[in-house]
Design an enzyme around this catalytic site. Structure first.
Site, short mmCIF file in Angstrom:
data_model
loop_
_atom_site.label_atom_id
_atom_site.label_comp_id
_atom_site.label_asym_id
_atom_site.label_seq_id
_atom_site.Cartn_x
_atom_site.Cartn_y
_atom_site.Cartn_z
CE LYS B 192 -4.35 1.13 2.28
NZ LYS B 192 -5.24 0.67 3.35
CD GLU B 198 8.27 -7.72 7.05
OE1 GLU B 198 7.89 -6.57 6.71
OE2 GLU B 198 8.09 -8.20 8.19
N GLY B 254 -5.76 -3.80 4.36
CA GLY B 254 -4.91 -4.87 3.84
C GLY B 254 -5.58 -6.22 3.80
NE ARG B 255 -8.14 -6.89 9.69
CZ ARG B 255 -7.58 -5.75 10.06
NH1 ARG B 255 -6.40 -5.40 9.59
NH2 ARG B 255 -8.18 -4.95 10.92
CD GLU B 341 -3.60 -7.44 10.63
OE1 GLU B 341 -2.46 -7.83 10.92
OE2 GLU B 341 -3.89 -7.03 9.50
CG HIS B 372 -5.42 -39.63 9.45
ND1 HIS B 372 -5.34 -40.98 9.67
CD2 HIS B 372 -6.47 -39.45 8.61
CE1 HIS B 372 -6.26 -41.61 8.96
NE2 HIS B 372 -6.97 -40.70 8.31
#
Lengths: 522, 522
Positions: B192, B198, B254-255, B341, B372
């Site tokens: 954004k 990162e 963002g999410r 979040e 399992h």
């Protein structure tokens, strides 16, 4: 034996709840950082940011003694039948001690087989080199090996691929095979009993896929299939050559089987047998540490005791596992099985209901990814989630970088998060517990060490709670009901008018009958 | 406004806790299966196995009214600035309503760009077709798009690959690019602000990787990079051509951004723009359902209310998301972000501490794999984990099967597990709550629908709790401390003798100083 929550030691711990403040503890105890950390060869374990002080630590060690933890660990290593419900020993540690003749024989057979495949001495039926290894197995038959394969990708033999097919959903088979040449593909069917429904379904589909592509070549199954199973007759009946069937034993539980042939066959083909042996040495290193170290310096013991403190006394029933390393992206899923299948139990080893909480939920994603996702809740949510951070001094890759490296950026975050959780700031309350495990680098040795750490940490809790961490009857009911519905589907195959009744399926008859008609309920 | 836990409606619900037994409910209420399920076009939602009866359901609907849920939903859709801490509207629904000129302009630009790349009208600098798409972004900049990409693999354009690089760990970059030809690779930098640490680190590494492979070809960045960002100047300064920069808006969190350019650019390149448009239609279908359906038939509203019942009244603070479909393997990680979040908040929208639990932990793996692994705890553990099952009438793949198919085996388990949890058997206590969502098939439309369902379900809880589900200040402290430690690392780069002090880093000085020396603390 008395249940652990009836003991004086448990009661004393209970009286100590909610009394801990991390900022105050670090202020009042200048040796805390040093004393609440274990330094041993290959790793550094820092638990100074857990909500325990010297008194709680002492009481937890007393609780371990009260629960006869030392004796129980010795019994496990000695091969006593501590898995009482199934009357079995629990000896996954013997898989990596290189002292058992039967284990060494299987390892030697795996060494020969993997060397033959890798060197081209064992080729596909049409004479091609087998370079795509597909391990078919579910649960413990893939989670541990998949974690190791992902962690050790830089160690893979050039040209060899390893994939895992677990889900009975045909998508898993379709997507994992879509870009492969069957002539170059070797399947390993991994099932203790050679009857696991999902695995046998995928194995049958693999068989058809190979036979079709190879025009029913007579050596199709002999050359393109191996098995890891205790049921050699069933594997032979499937068509697999006896020399390509690798055994293990009833004293190896599924979720503890990554260092048996379950992991050894796929990983020796992918990494080479010598590399797999180093994984075993790493696991063995942690086994010896666990077996021989006094509890106040024993990492799996302290981890297990801290988990008990968090779960039973502070009420924190969910734990986050946060490896700051992309290669450990599958460790949370493996740990989830080891912890939740081992300790998700409501009766103790004598069959009595436990009167306290047992296994925690474990979840996690690699850092820093998780920081941009669920860490909001960990920092500012209303529930407290104890965190385990894992970091490494060195990276696995050299990207020829100038200035601050990717790995240093990563580690800046690894060091920052535990302090942020512990000490807070402005609108961050702090006092949120975490531990940090620091290792030199992620390699076959440390990958094996982490595997063993995970196993023993879960066992410590089970031993103290007095439950059987080594059975898994909780998966049975789902299986039985699954087979019952499977029968209903078959009845509907035979007679398209067949429907299930509301009486037999009070909740699911609507959806199930609609599924028979291949449409949604209207 | 009064906090929700002070209301009469909350108190009435509180009086109702622990009174529910599922077996009894199904026995005493013959219409339960029918009445506790919603049938609507495209999906069937069955909540009959939740621990609610008609009275609880009625009280939950009253709670929603008391919290002015209807008005809050309308405010969101109307674009009011309901994200008060950031003074922003929350309008991800406008991304898929095809009614906003600015949205349509960006979509049209993405359509042109993706068509050009796919058709070969936009080639790499050396004239090669760009077939490897790598989206660089973290958190919301990849979790939603990655879920969609994984869900829709069978719809991918032949020959196009899509990968995501998120982690600052260099392994992520190294492993995702190791087998790619840079001449055929297009990077999309998704941030954004175009400052996310990162993402910028990985973008710089990508730039070097391309420049080196292309011998600093003058068109390297112009042809091999695109950006999704609101910071066009920064993206231009990076060297990206203005026509390859795709914007979005401050009213897209963002999410919640998977249906903005964040998802549109990589997914249009991978699936084609027409396919991406169908995702938008699917999301829009659920938006309309959420906006217009009365609450007693409104799926996201009912899901949110049930979550509140489980969290706040029954004390079940962890939820399992269990899609019986391998293609949904990334939905739990995406949902984890959306839920944790959004709702991992301890103060309400007026800044007051909340006096009750908010966001739950969400975790999950595809079925049958999870069966399992961690299902043991879900069936027989001491904590109760409410489960959400998702299943499909049809498979995405046709494996040309005889007899009972992979998909039928899968669905037998999908139908069996909720009943096993609800009704128990022998050593299984039962009375463990779950819901089931059944859809016709996993395709672009339903993948979009599930995305929107996930978003609105989280919003419903935030609206009722009176918290701001649309900010994420909890990630800030970690970032700030990360930058502080980054500075320490840089100081050590400049002066190898530099060490951090015990006073500044009471907990982490030992490990950090040891990291400076590239070894473990001894």
């Amino acid at each position: 034996m008395e249940q652990i929550n009836s003991t004086k030691e448990w009661q004393e711990l209970n009286n100590y709840r909610n009394k801990i403040n991390l900022k105050e503890l670090f202020n009042s105890d200048p040796n805390r950082a040093k004393d609440f950390a274990i330094r041993t060869q290959h790793l550094y374990y820092d638990f100074s940011r857990q909500l325990i002080d010297r008194k709680v630590f002492e009481l937890l060690l007393k609780l371990a003694d009260k629960a006869k933890l030392k004796e129980k660990i010795s019994s496990m290593f000695a091969g006593e039948k501590i898995n009482k419900t199934e009357n079995r020993a629990v000896l996954h540690t013997a898989l990596r001690s290189f002292s058992s003749t039967e284990v060494n024989e299987v390892l030697s057979k795996i060494e020969q087989f993997s060397c033959k495949v890798i060197s081209g001495g064992h080729l596909g039926a049409t004479g091609k080199k087998l370079k795509n290894i597909i391990s078919i197995g579910i649960g413990g038959s893939y989670l541990g090996p998949e974690y190791l394969a992902q962690a050790l990708r830089p160690y893979a033999i050039k040209g060899m691929n390893l994939r895992f097919i677990a889900n009975v959903d045909g998508s898993d088979f379709a997507e994992k095979t879509i870009d492969l040449n069957p002539e170059e593909t070797l399947f390993i069917v991994v099932s203790k009993t050679f009857t696991t429904a999902e695995t046998m379904k995928n194995a049958e589909t693999a068989k058809k896929w190979i036979l079709k592509a190879l025009n029913n070549h007579p050596e199709s199954i002999l050359k393109h299939f191996a098995a890891v199973s205790t049921a050699k007759e069933k594997a032979t009946a499937f068509g697999i050559a006896p020399e390509n069937i690798f055994g293990f034993w009833d004293w190896v539980g599924g979720r503890f089987s990554a260092t048996s042939a379950v992991g050894a066959v796929p990983l020796s083909l992918y990494l080479g047998f010598e590399c797999f042996k180093i994984i075993l040495h790493g696991a063995s290193f942690m086994d010896e540490h666990f077996k021989n170290t006094s509890f106040e310096k024993n990492i799996p013991v302290i981890c297990g005791l801290i988990d008990i403190w968090n779960i039973n006394f502070l009420g924190f029933k969910t734990r986050a596992l946060l490896p700051y390393f992309q290669g450990l992206s599958k460790l949370p899923a493996h740990t989830q099985q080891v912890e939740m299948e081992s300790n998700g139990k409501m009766v103790d080893i004598e069959g009595r209901p436990v009167g306290f909480d047992t296994g925690e939920v474990v979840f996690g994603e690699p850092g820093t990814n998780g920081q941009h996702s669920f860490y909001q809740l960990i920092h500012q949510g209303t529930q407290t989630i104890p965190c385990d951070f894992i970091g490494f001094i060195k990276s696995q890759y050299n990207l020829n970088e100038d200035g601050i490296t990717h790995h240093e950026e990563l580690m800046a975050n690894f060091f920052a998060q535990p302090d942020a959780l512990a000490f807070g700031h402005k609108n961050f309350p702090g006092n949120r517990p975490s531990s940090s495990l620091l290792l030199e680098e992620l390699n076959p040795f440390t990958a094996g060490l982490l595997l063993s750490w995970t196993e023993h940490r879960a066992a410590v809790k089970g031993f103290i709670w007095g439950i059987n961490s080594f059975d898994q009857f909780g998966v049975e009911l789902g299986k039985v009901l699954g087979l019952k519905i499977r029968e209903e589907i078959i009845k509907n195959h035979k007679n398209k008018d067949y429907k299930v009744s509301k009486e037999s399926y009070p909740a699911s008859h609507v959806a199930l009958n609609s599924f028979f008609e291949k449409k949604l309920p209207s």
